[in-house]
Design a protein around this motif. Structure first.
Motif, PDB file in Angstrom:
ATOM      1  N   ALA A 118     -20.770  21.690 -19.533  1.00 12.33           N
ATOM      2  CA  ALA A 118     -22.006  21.805 -18.719  1.00 12.33           C
ATOM      3  C   ALA A 118     -21.622  23.031 -17.812  1.00 12.33           C
ATOM      4  CB  ALA A 118     -22.190  20.413 -18.016  1.00 12.33           C
ATOM      5  N   GLU A 119     -20.479  23.133 -17.190  1.00 13.40           N
ATOM      6  CA  GLU A 119     -20.048  24.415 -16.337  1.00 13.40           C
ATOM      7  C   GLU A 119     -20.417  25.512 -17.133  1.00 13.40           C
ATOM      8  OE1 GLU A 119     -16.815  23.925 -13.549  1.00 13.40           O
ATOM      9  OE2 GLU A 119     -16.043  22.593 -14.741  1.00 13.40           O
ATOM     10  N   ALA A 120     -19.928  25.827 -18.399  1.00 10.84           N
ATOM     11  CA  ALA A 120     -20.095  26.940 -19.171  1.00 10.84           C
ATOM     12  C   ALA A 120     -21.652  27.122 -19.311  1.00 10.84           C
ATOM     13  CB  ALA A 120     -19.562  26.829 -20.409  1.00 10.84           C
ATOM     14  N   ILE A 121     -22.464  26.242 -19.678  1.00 10.84           N
ATOM     15  CA  ILE A 121     -23.799  26.352 -19.909  1.00 10.84           C
ATOM     16  C   ILE A 121     -24.313  26.886 -18.402  1.00 10.84           C
ATOM     17  CG2 ILE A 121     -26.037  25.381 -20.325  1.00 10.84           C
ATOM     18  CD1 ILE A 121     -24.447  26.169 -22.838  1.00 10.84           C
ATOM     19  N   GLU A 122     -24.181  26.320 -17.243  1.00  2.00           N
ATOM     20  CA  GLU A 122     -24.753  26.589 -16.039  1.00  2.00           C
ATOM     21  C   GLU A 122     -24.369  27.819 -15.675  1.00  2.00           C
ATOM     22  OE1 GLU A 122     -25.724  24.512 -12.999  1.00  2.00           O
ATOM     23  OE2 GLU A 122     -25.744  22.624 -13.790  1.00  2.00           O
ATOM     24  N   ASN A 123     -23.021  28.402 -15.944  1.00  2.00           N
ATOM     25  CA  ASN A 123     -22.581  29.686 -15.469  1.00  2.00           C
ATOM     26  C   ASN A 123     -23.214  30.588 -16.329  1.00  2.00           C
ATOM     27  OD1 ASN A 123     -20.587  29.770 -13.202  1.00  2.00           O
ATOM     28  ND2 ASN A 123     -20.256  27.974 -14.156  1.00  2.00           N
ATOM     29  N   ALA A 124     -23.409  30.393 -17.720  1.00  3.52           N
ATOM     30  CA  ALA A 124     -24.272  31.472 -18.562  1.00  3.52           C
ATOM     31  C   ALA A 124     -25.864  31.529 -18.112  1.00  3.52           C
ATOM     32  CB  ALA A 124     -24.056  30.901 -19.981  1.00  3.52           C
ATOM     33  N   SER A 139     -35.145  25.993 -23.611  1.00  7.28           N
ATOM     34  CA  SER A 139     -34.082  25.451 -24.643  1.00  7.28           C
ATOM     35  C   SER A 139     -35.091  24.695 -25.421  1.00  7.28           C
ATOM     36  CB  SER A 139     -33.335  24.495 -23.999  1.00  7.28           C
ATOM     37  OG  SER A 139     -34.328  23.338 -23.178  1.00  7.28           O
ATOM     38  N   PHE A 140     -34.402  23.795 -26.270  1.00  9.31           N
ATOM     39  CA  PHE A 140     -35.123  23.295 -27.414  1.00  9.31           C
ATOM     40  C   PHE A 140     -35.193  21.867 -27.513  1.00  9.31           C
ATOM     41  CE2 PHE A 140     -34.412  27.769 -28.747  1.00  9.31           C
ATOM     42  CZ  PHE A 140     -35.434  28.001 -29.350  1.00  9.31           C
ATOM     43  N   ARG A 141     -36.180  21.021 -28.012  1.00  2.97           N
ATOM     44  CA  ARG A 141     -36.343  19.629 -28.099  1.00  2.97           C
ATOM     45  C   ARG A 141     -34.839  19.105 -28.810  1.00  2.97           C
ATOM     46  NH1 ARG A 141     -42.620  19.250 -29.235  1.00  2.97           N
ATOM     47  NH2 ARG A 141     -43.199  20.297 -27.321  1.00  2.97           N
ATOM     48  N   GLY A 142     -34.441  18.098 -28.526  1.00  2.00           N
ATOM     49  CA  GLY A 142     -33.343  17.599 -29.456  1.00  2.00           C
ATOM     50  C   GLY A 142     -31.941  17.913 -28.856  1.00  2.00           C
ATOM     51  N   SER A 143     -32.037  18.983 -28.180  1.00  6.71           N
ATOM     52  CA  SER A 143     -30.854  19.546 -27.819  1.00  6.71           C
ATOM     53  C   SER A 143     -29.780  18.635 -26.802  1.00  6.71           C
ATOM     54  CB  SER A 143     -31.180  21.106 -27.171  1.00  6.71           C
ATOM     55  OG  SER A 143     -31.622  20.744 -25.942  1.00  6.71           O
ATOM     56  N   PHE A 144     -28.791  19.132 -26.831  1.00  7.84           N
ATOM     57  CA  PHE A 144     -27.873  18.737 -25.618  1.00  7.84           C
ATOM     58  C   PHE A 144     -26.878  19.783 -24.952  1.00  7.84           C
ATOM     59  CE2 PHE A 144     -24.084  16.657 -23.838  1.00  7.84           C
ATOM     60  CZ  PHE A 144     -24.745  15.750 -22.969  1.00  7.84           C
ATOM     61  N   HIS A 145     -27.197  19.937 -23.728  1.00  6.10           N
ATOM     62  CA  HIS A 145     -26.369  20.877 -23.125  1.00  6.10           C
ATOM     63  C   HIS A 145     -25.683  20.601 -21.885  1.00  6.10           C
ATOM     64  CE1 HIS A 145     -28.109  23.992 -25.540  1.00  6.10           C
ATOM     65  NE2 HIS A 145     -29.545  23.247 -25.245  1.00  6.10           N
ATOM     66  N   GLY A 146     -25.490  18.809 -21.344  1.00  5.77           N
ATOM     67  CA  GLY A 146     -24.554  18.652 -20.509  1.00  5.77           C
ATOM     68  C   GLY A 146     -25.370  17.642 -19.748  1.00  5.77           C
ATOM     69  N   ARG A 147     -24.769  16.987 -18.517  1.00  2.68           N
ATOM     70  CA  ARG A 147     -25.216  16.118 -17.538  1.00  2.68           C
ATOM     71  C   ARG A 147     -25.368  16.532 -16.194  1.00  2.68           C
ATOM     72  NH1 ARG A 147     -24.733  10.945 -20.576  1.00  2.68           N
ATOM     73  NH2 ARG A 147     -23.530  11.020 -22.163  1.00  2.68           N
ATOM     74  N   THR A 148     -25.156  17.581 -15.983  1.00  2.00           N
ATOM     75  CA  THR A 148     -25.454  18.051 -14.471  1.00  2.00           C
ATOM     76  C   THR A 148     -27.079  18.457 -14.321  1.00  2.00           C
ATOM     77  OG1 THR A 148     -24.845  20.406 -15.049  1.00  2.00           O
ATOM     78  CG2 THR A 148     -23.236  19.219 -14.352  1.00  2.00           C
ATOM     79  N   LEU A 149     -27.407  18.561 -13.222  1.00  2.00           N
ATOM     80  CA  LEU A 149     -28.781  18.992 -12.789  1.00  2.00           C
ATOM     81  C   LEU A 149     -29.555  19.899 -13.625  1.00  2.00           C
ATOM     82  CD1 LEU A 149     -31.479  18.178 -11.528  1.00  2.00           C
ATOM     83  CD2 LEU A 149     -30.669  19.791  -9.691  1.00  2.00           C
ATOM     84  N   LEU A 150     -28.922  21.124 -13.922  1.00  2.00           N
ATOM     85  CA  LEU A 150     -29.735  22.235 -14.813  1.00  2.00           C
ATOM     86  C   LEU A 150     -29.345  21.970 -16.201  1.00  2.00           C
ATOM     87  CD1 LEU A 150     -30.985  24.820 -15.071  1.00  2.00           C
ATOM     88  CD2 LEU A 150     -28.866  25.947 -14.853  1.00  2.00           C
ATOM     89  N   THR A 151     -28.180  21.230 -16.355  1.00  2.00           N
ATOM     90  CA  THR A 151     -28.107  21.130 -18.039  1.00  2.00           C
ATOM     91  C   THR A 151     -28.739  19.975 -18.612  1.00  2.00           C
ATOM     92  OG1 THR A 151     -25.804  19.993 -17.597  1.00  2.00           O
ATOM     93  CG2 THR A 151     -25.671  22.404 -17.930  1.00  2.00           C
TER      94      THR A 151
END
Length: 434
Positions: A118-124, A139-151
């Motif tokens: 999640a930190e990696a995605i947030e920082n990207a 982003s895309f439906r069905g995706s998973f990028h993390g559990r923080t607010l932005l991800t």
């Protein structure tokens, strides 16, 4: 490897979990691990399991790989933490060098490390916004990028991730993923993305598009190469950065070091984690040097990011990937799994679709091949039956009806076949009870 057995029993630990751990964090299997080695795991009662889960795709080099453990022990004797923001250290710099060498990106590259995916995605996303001066992200439906607010805002599945955790981050938009089995062809998905530009957000306001080359938690759905290629053309036309989430696909799993390599597409930023450090908490972003340098000094970081022990493990993982030719091994494993899953599809009408790249294979279970009604309860029953027979495996998908494979890429052939035999038996058993 001699391991002293723990004194706590399964019942003891089950009681502790119920008493002190909230129900919001689930465990796919009601067993307590004692130790693991290679592709095998033993519970506290001494029962052995073949591991087709790999800590959710983290153990691509296997549990306790000798070269990783040796590198970790050596770093433990030197320093466990200084914070890269205070003083630099070699393991971080060497891993950055190695990651930049293999990343499928154009021109000079740079890398930065964190602790979680999640930190990696947030920082990207932060880097992309700094570089473009734009706020929006797609982003895309069905995706998973993390559990923080932005991800979590970027994640394209509601259940169980989003629940009542909103409101979510602004300027996040979602478009359908090309999931042909569920009706979303490349043409239809691209048309929907163009419609999004016309009706919801101008492409001039979009900093980045974030995509998994293969949906992970979304059901092991590979994005067609032509979709990724045309998406790259679209983003370049509008000055939008392409961020590839290789957190679950990365490090050899799909038969290439990175899954995006199958398409020939060169993204601007790549987020990595999971198998990067063989179970030690480590994630990173690698990208075009000019993009990575967009944030001002002090804008990126984190106290624990790029921990020296985790980075030492990461360097060892890179050595193992290269020397043991694990991407090539993944391709061979995948062909075996696909052949077996296709044979099950021919025997059992519950198997609606078989798909994947390399060893990242999945089979989608349905109650009726015509209606494609998801067989979620049946998938759960198959996991339970497999566990009773000595196999740990996971499911995925928006409807929780996809059986997925995440075994270590170092798995010996006999253990691979043993695990597949168990899975096939569990599948047949579930069908006989229908």
């Amino acid at each position: 490897m001699r391991v002293e057995k723990q004194s706590s029993t399964q019942a003891d630990l089950t009681e502790l979990r119920a008493k002190y751990v909230p129900r919001g964090i689930t465990s796919a299997h009601p067993i307590a691990a004692d130790h693991a080695n290679g592709s095998e795991l033993w519970d506290v009662d001494g029962r052995r399991y073949i591991d087709f889960a790999g800590g959710i795709g983290v153990m691509n080099v296997g549990h306790n790989h000798p070269r990783v453990m040796e590198a970790v022990r050596a770093q433990l004797e030197r320093a466990t933490h200084t914070s890269f923001q205070v003083v630099v250290y070699e393991s971080y710099l060497r891993l950055a060098e190695r990651l930049c060498e293999v990343a499928p990106l154009p021109g000079p590259k740079k890398a930065i490390f964190f602790s979680t995916g999640a930190e990696a995605i947030e920082n990207a996303v932060k880097i992309a916004r700094a570089f473009t001066g734009r706020p929006a992200v797609i982003s895309f439906r069905g995706s998973f990028h993390g559990r923080t607010l932005l991800t979590l805002s970027l994640t394209g599945s509601v259940s169980p991730y989003k629940q009542n955790f909103g409101p979510y981050a602004a300027e996040v938009y979602q478009s359908p993923f090309p999931y042909e089995y569920r009706g979303w062809t490349t043409e239809r998905a691209l048309a929907s993305l163009e419609s999004l530009f016309e009706s919801e957000v101008s492409p001039k306001r979009v900093a980045a598009v974030v995509i998994e080359p293969v949906l992970g938690e979304g059901g092991f759905v590979p994005a067609p190469a032509d979709f990724l290629q045309r998406l790259r053309v679209l983003t370049e036309r509008h000055g939008i950065l392409l961020i590839v989430d290789e957190i679950q696909t990365g490090f050899g799993r799909t038969g290439k070091f990175f899954a995006i390599e199958h398409s020939g597409v060169k993204p601007d930023l790549v987020a990595v984690a999971k198998s990067l450090a063989a179970g030690f908490p480590l994630s990173g972003v690698v990208g075009r040097a000019d993009v990575m340098d967009a944030p001002d000094p002090g804008g990126l970081g984190g106290t624990y990011g790029g921990n020296p022990v985790a980075c030492a493990a990461g360097v060892a993982v890179m050595d193992v990937m290269r020397d043991e030719k694990l991407p090539e091994r993944a391709a061979r494993i995948g062909s075996v799994i696909e052949e077996r899953m296709q044979s099950w599809a021919a025997e059992h009408d519950i198997v609606g679709d078989v798909r994947g790249l390399g060893a990242m294979m999945g089979m989608e279970l349905v109650r009726d091949r015509g209606t494609k009604e998801p067989a979620d309860k049946e998938a759960a029953a198959i996991l339970a039956a497999a566990r009773e027979k000595g196999l740990i495996v996971l499911r995925a998908g928006t409807y929780h009806n996809v059986i997925r494979t995440l075994m270590p890429l170092t798995i010996p052939d006999d253990q691979l076949m043993e695990g597949l035999d168990i899975l096939g038996s569990a599948l047949a058993e579930a069908r006989s009870k229908k």
